[in-house]
Design a protein around this motif. Structure first.
Motif, short mmCIF file in Angstrom:
data_model
loop_
_atom_site.label_atom_id
_atom_site.label_comp_id
_atom_site.label_asym_id
_atom_site.label_seq_id
_atom_site.Cartn_x
_atom_site.Cartn_y
_atom_site.Cartn_z
N LEU A 121 0.83 -1.21 0.00
CA LEU A 121 0.00 0.00 0.00
C LEU A 121 0.86 1.26 0.00
N LEU A 122 1.94 1.23 0.78
CA LEU A 122 2.85 2.37 0.81
C LEU A 122 3.51 2.57 -0.56
N ASN A 123 3.92 1.48 -1.18
CA ASN A 123 4.52 1.56 -2.52
C ASN A 123 3.53 2.05 -3.57
N ALA A 124 2.24 1.81 -3.32
CA ALA A 124 1.20 2.24 -4.27
C ALA A 124 0.81 3.71 -4.06
N GLY A 125 1.44 4.35 -3.06
CA GLY A 125 1.21 5.78 -2.87
C GLY A 125 0.09 6.16 -1.92
N VAL A 126 -0.28 5.26 -1.00
CA VAL A 126 -1.30 5.60 -0.02
C VAL A 126 -0.79 6.76 0.84
N ASP A 127 -1.69 7.66 1.22
CA ASP A 127 -1.33 8.80 2.09
C ASP A 127 -1.09 8.26 3.49
N VAL A 128 0.17 8.20 3.89
CA VAL A 128 0.55 7.61 5.18
C VAL A 128 0.03 8.43 6.37
N ASN A 129 -0.27 9.71 6.13
CA ASN A 129 -0.74 10.57 7.21
C ASN A 129 -2.24 10.88 7.15
N ALA A 130 -2.99 10.12 6.34
CA ALA A 130 -4.44 10.32 6.27
C ALA A 130 -5.06 10.03 7.63
N ALA A 131 -5.94 10.92 8.07
CA ALA A 131 -6.58 10.76 9.37
C ALA A 131 -8.04 10.35 9.18
N ASN A 165 -4.65 13.39 17.32
CA ASN A 165 -6.02 12.95 17.02
C ASN A 165 -7.02 13.87 17.71
N LYS A 166 -8.31 13.55 17.64
CA LYS A 166 -9.35 14.43 18.21
C LYS A 166 -9.29 14.49 19.73
N HIS A 167 -8.55 13.57 20.36
CA HIS A 167 -8.36 13.60 21.81
C HIS A 167 -7.09 14.38 22.16
#
Length: 191
Positions: A121-131, A165-167
């Motif tokens: 998934l990382l190699n496919a360009g997934v946004d590693v910091n998506a929340a 995060n939201k907390h």
């Protein structure tokens, strides 16, 4: 039992039915990114929920969008990181542990599979910091689960340990709260 999906390709991906996924994708090229009406999961998210590497690999070769989010605002990476051993996996590991350490090797193999899934998934360009809707990134979940094999992969892919995060908790805060000192050290070095 598991989850029931309204989209047949999502159900097939969740159930590890590569033949069906292939048939649906062949019939309609765009269905690799279809979002289920129930929870917004895509076939890729469904496959990642269960750790089905062959289906993930197939969908990625078909250019499935790794950054689509479901109704919880999670990407496939959130599910790949949150993936745990199933009850059946634990049962096998416990039963086979005394037998020439087969249980141990099974555990190592399952962990390696999960590592490969995240790497794909990382190699496919997934946004590693998506929340997600809770403000949690994949790194937050990896820290909560004390997943020492995935954290270095995420950090190497530029995961930001300072995102809150939201907390109001960063990944480092979570590691410190749960007293995971080795993980906290890794995160401190990265930030």
């Amino acid at each position: 039992m598991g989850i029931l999906y309204s989209e047949p390709i999502c159900q097939a991906a969740y159930q590890n039915d590569l033949g069906q996924v292939w048939r649906w994708a062949k019939e309609d090229y765009h269905c690799v990114d279809v979002q289920d009406s129930f929870n917004g999961d895509t076939p890729l998210i469904c496959a990642c929920r269960r750790g089905h590497l062959r289906i993930v690999s197939f969908l990625l070769r078909r250019n499935a969008n790794v950054n689509l989010k479901n109704q919880k605002e999670r990407t496939c990476l959130h599910y790949a990181v949150k993936k745990r051993f199933t009850f059946f996996d634990y049962l096998l590991i416990i039963l086979l542990m005394p037998v020439l350490l087969i249980g141990y090797f099974l555990m190592v193999s399952k962990t390696k599979q999960n590592e490969n899934l995240v790497r794909m998934l990382l190699n496919a360009g997934v946004d590693v910091n998506a929340a997600d809707r809770y403000g949690c990134t994949a790194l937050h979940y990896a820290c909560q689960m004390k997943n020492q094999t995935l954290i270095p992969l995420l950090l190497e892919a530029q995961a930001d340990p300072t995102i809150r995060n939201k907390h109001g908790e960063s990944s480092l805060d979570i590691a410190q709260r749960l007293k995971f000192s080795q993980i906290a050290l890794m995160l401190r070095k990265a930030s």
